[in-house]
Design a protein around this motif. Structure first.
Motif, PDB file in Angstrom:
ATOM      1  N   TYR A 127       0.429  13.700 -11.886  1.00 48.81           N
ATOM      2  CA  TYR A 127       0.376  12.196 -11.212  1.00 48.81           C
ATOM      3  C   TYR A 127       0.461  11.218 -12.424  1.00 48.81           C
ATOM      4  O   TYR A 127       0.994  10.409 -12.457  1.00 48.81           O
ATOM      5  N   GLU A 128      -0.335  11.475 -13.238  1.00 51.93           N
ATOM      6  CA  GLU A 128      -0.823  10.505 -14.400  1.00 51.93           C
ATOM      7  C   GLU A 128       0.503  10.517 -15.346  1.00 51.93           C
ATOM      8  O   GLU A 128       0.768   9.551 -15.732  1.00 51.93           O
ATOM      9  N   GLN A 129       0.936  11.731 -15.574  1.00 52.44           N
ATOM     10  CA  GLN A 129       2.349  11.885 -16.424  1.00 52.44           C
ATOM     11  C   GLN A 129       3.417  11.047 -15.933  1.00 52.44           C
ATOM     12  O   GLN A 129       4.281  10.265 -16.643  1.00 52.44           O
ATOM     13  N   MET A 130       3.642  11.189 -14.555  1.00 56.29           N
ATOM     14  CA  MET A 130       4.717  10.223 -13.878  1.00 56.29           C
ATOM     15  C   MET A 130       4.441   9.068 -13.910  1.00 56.29           C
ATOM     16  O   MET A 130       5.293   8.207 -14.249  1.00 56.29           O
ATOM     17  N   ARG A 131       2.996   8.540 -13.768  1.00 53.85           N
ATOM     18  CA  ARG A 131       2.866   7.091 -13.797  1.00 53.85           C
ATOM     19  C   ARG A 131       2.930   6.464 -15.089  1.00 53.85           C
ATOM     20  O   ARG A 131       3.549   5.474 -15.195  1.00 53.85           O
TER      21      ARG A 131
ATOM     22  N   PRO B  60       0.805  -1.382  -0.217  1.00 48.93           N
ATOM     23  CA  PRO B  60      -0.054   0.078   0.054  1.00 48.93           C
ATOM     24  C   PRO B  60       0.946   1.193   0.092  1.00 48.93           C
ATOM     25  O   PRO B  60       0.612   2.198   0.801  1.00 48.93           O
ATOM     26  N   ILE B  61       1.893   1.445  -0.854  1.00 49.93           N
ATOM     27  CA  ILE B  61       2.815   2.324  -1.031  1.00 49.93           C
ATOM     28  C   ILE B  61       2.873   2.863  -2.543  1.00 49.93           C
ATOM     29  O   ILE B  61       3.003   2.069  -3.306  1.00 49.93           O
ATOM     30  N   ASP B  62       2.347   4.025  -2.736  1.00 48.92           N
ATOM     31  CA  ASP B  62       2.432   4.562  -4.043  1.00 48.92           C
ATOM     32  C   ASP B  62       3.756   5.144  -4.375  1.00 48.92           C
ATOM     33  O   ASP B  62       3.895   6.454  -3.742  1.00 48.92           O
ATOM     34  N   PRO B  63       4.287   4.641  -5.443  1.00 48.95           N
ATOM     35  CA  PRO B  63       6.013   5.439  -5.582  1.00 48.95           C
ATOM     36  C   PRO B  63       5.623   6.780  -6.169  1.00 48.95           C
ATOM     37  O   PRO B  63       6.537   7.618  -6.006  1.00 48.95           O
ATOM     38  N   VAL B  64       4.597   6.703  -7.151  1.00 50.65           N
ATOM     39  CA  VAL B  64       4.391   8.094  -7.856  1.00 50.65           C
ATOM     40  C   VAL B  64       4.164   9.182  -6.844  1.00 50.65           C
ATOM     41  O   VAL B  64       4.476  10.119  -6.774  1.00 50.65           O
ATOM     42  N   ALA B  65       3.350   9.038  -5.640  1.00 50.33           N
ATOM     43  CA  ALA B  65       3.188   9.746  -4.539  1.00 50.33           C
ATOM     44  C   ALA B  65       4.290  10.289  -3.731  1.00 50.33           C
ATOM     45  O   ALA B  65       4.357  11.268  -3.487  1.00 50.33           O
ATOM     46  N   SER B  66       5.267   8.972  -3.525  1.00 50.57           N
ATOM     47  CA  SER B  66       6.337   9.134  -2.890  1.00 50.57           C
ATOM     48  C   SER B  66       7.181  10.400  -3.537  1.00 50.57           C
ATOM     49  O   SER B  66       8.188  11.021  -2.874  1.00 50.57           O
ATOM     50  N   ILE B  67       7.063  10.181  -5.009  1.00 55.21           N
ATOM     51  CA  ILE B  67       8.176  11.101  -5.911  1.00 55.21           C
ATOM     52  C   ILE B  67       7.530  12.630  -5.907  1.00 55.21           C
ATOM     53  O   ILE B  67       8.168  13.438  -5.500  1.00 55.21           O
ATOM     54  N   LEU B  68       6.219  12.582  -5.976  1.00 52.85           N
ATOM     55  CA  LEU B  68       5.635  13.914  -6.499  1.00 52.85           C
ATOM     56  C   LEU B  68       5.295  14.681  -5.076  1.00 52.85           C
ATOM     57  O   LEU B  68       5.023  15.852  -5.108  1.00 52.85           O
TER      58      LEU B  68
END
Length: 358
Positions: free
Chosen positions: A72-76, A55-63
């Motif tokens: 968010y979508e671009q990074m994903r 339950p860890i979102d790496p995208v959220a961790s970066i941005l």
């Protein structure tokens, strides 16, 4: 006169029974390399898919939490996380085969470069620890078996029990309070004092070796003052395991009939134990030492955290906390390679020194 052109049937049978060297080589390689490949592939798959289910979102961790939906979508998409899991894993395996583990989300650098940067610190710490653990653990285990149920045996076993039960992080904190803050005998957290950090000429990546090569003994003493306490704490844990296993192996050997025969022939007790009995358990002890070393290389997380040691364990912990799965999978594969390699070396040692395994 005998017919010289007639071939000996037994000779033909021997030629037919002689194994093909190429076939033998291929058989050995298949029995050795195939399990290694399957093990590492399974480790990579298990770590990858478990990491994707955390339950860890790496995208959220970066941005960060304040990122817009568009960012968010671009990074994903940039990370390839919009693709199916099987496709992501295929791309990752293709990269692994070319030693490309991707970029670490925390540093933005290739994972392989990050590991190359932090791993020498852990190797140096683990190597000094295993030297301490082996140098004290093997003699302690042999002496404990020699004088079984004596006060020396009880003292060694009690010391080993402390090494098993006392948490490394607690020993580290108590050691810093006593030897650093109170007595001032050692250096504090970190690998070296900041004032000496730029005095080291990087040659091998191991500070003790690099400073010794150039003869900079002042910096060498500073580095040694920083490493001796964490290495002693880790070595204490290795000592407990090595001494217990050595004692167990030696007790089994000392009950054999050849020991009684050697004693009847007038051989001294010490010579019987160290020359005859210990030689028969040396390969088993080597296996224990090798596995202890592997555990030290990947299991020094808490010790590295307490002492702010910039090593492999600390890097892996930070990657886990932020969900940096490229770094986690890369580190996990490295740990797997270490264990597989050391097990393979131990297996080869068994075949060389123990004829019964050939």
């Amino acid at each position: 006169m005998a017919d010289l052109t007639h071939s000996d049937p037994s000779s033909d049978a021997g030629n037919r029974m002689k194994p093909n060297p190429v076939f033998v080589l291929l058989t050995i390689l298949s029995k050795t390399l195939l399990p290694i490949f399957v093990t590492l592939f399974g480790l990579a798959a298990l770590t990858f898919f478990i990491g994707r289910m955390l339950p860890i979102d790496p995208v959220a961790s970066i941005l960060g939490d304040n990122a817009t939906q568009q960012a968010y979508e671009q990074m994903r998409v940039a990370l390839g996380m919009d693709k199916p899991l099987w496709y992501q894993f295929g791309v990752y395996v293709k990269g692994i085969l070319s030693l490309d583990f991707g970029n670490a989300l925390t540093t933005g650098k290739p994972v392989i470069d990050d590991i190359a940067r932090v791993f020498p610190a852990t190797i140096e710490l683990a190597t000094l620890s295993i030297i301490i653990g082996t140098g004290l653990g093997i003699p302690a285990g042999v002496l404990s078996a020699m004088y079984r149920n004596s006060w020396l045996d009880n003292a060694i076993r009690f010391t080993g029990l402390i090494g098993y039960s006392a948490p490394n992080f607690w020993l580290g904190l108590m050691g810093l309070v006593l030897f650093y803050a109170t007595l001032g005998w050692i250096g504090g957290p970190g690998r070296i004092d900041f004032i000496y950090e730029f005095d080291i000429e990087p040659i091998t990546g191991f500070y003790l070796i690099d400073t010794a090569i150039v003869g900079n003994w002042e910096v060498f003493r500073n580095v040694f003052g920083h490493i001796i306490l964490p290495a002693s704490i880790l070595g204490f844990g290795a000592l407990a395991y090595i001494s217990r296993m050595t004692r167990s192996f030696m007790i089994e050997q000392l009950s054999q009939e050849y020991i009684v025969t050697a004693r009847v022939k007038g051989l001294s007790w010490a010579r019987t134990v160290w020359i005859h009995a210990f030689r028969n358990v040396a390969v088993q002890v080597m296996t224990v030492v090798a596995l202890s070393y592997a555990f030290l290389l990947e299991g020094a997380v808490l010790t590295e955290t307490v002492f702010a040691w910039p090593g492999f364990g600390r890097y892996l912990t930070n990657a886990l906390l932020v969900g940096d799965m490229n770094a986690v999978v890369g580190c996990s594969l490295l740990v797997g390679v270490i264990f597989v390699t050391l097990n393979l070396i131990c297996d080869l040692l068994y075949r060389v020194f123990d004829p019964r395994t050939r």
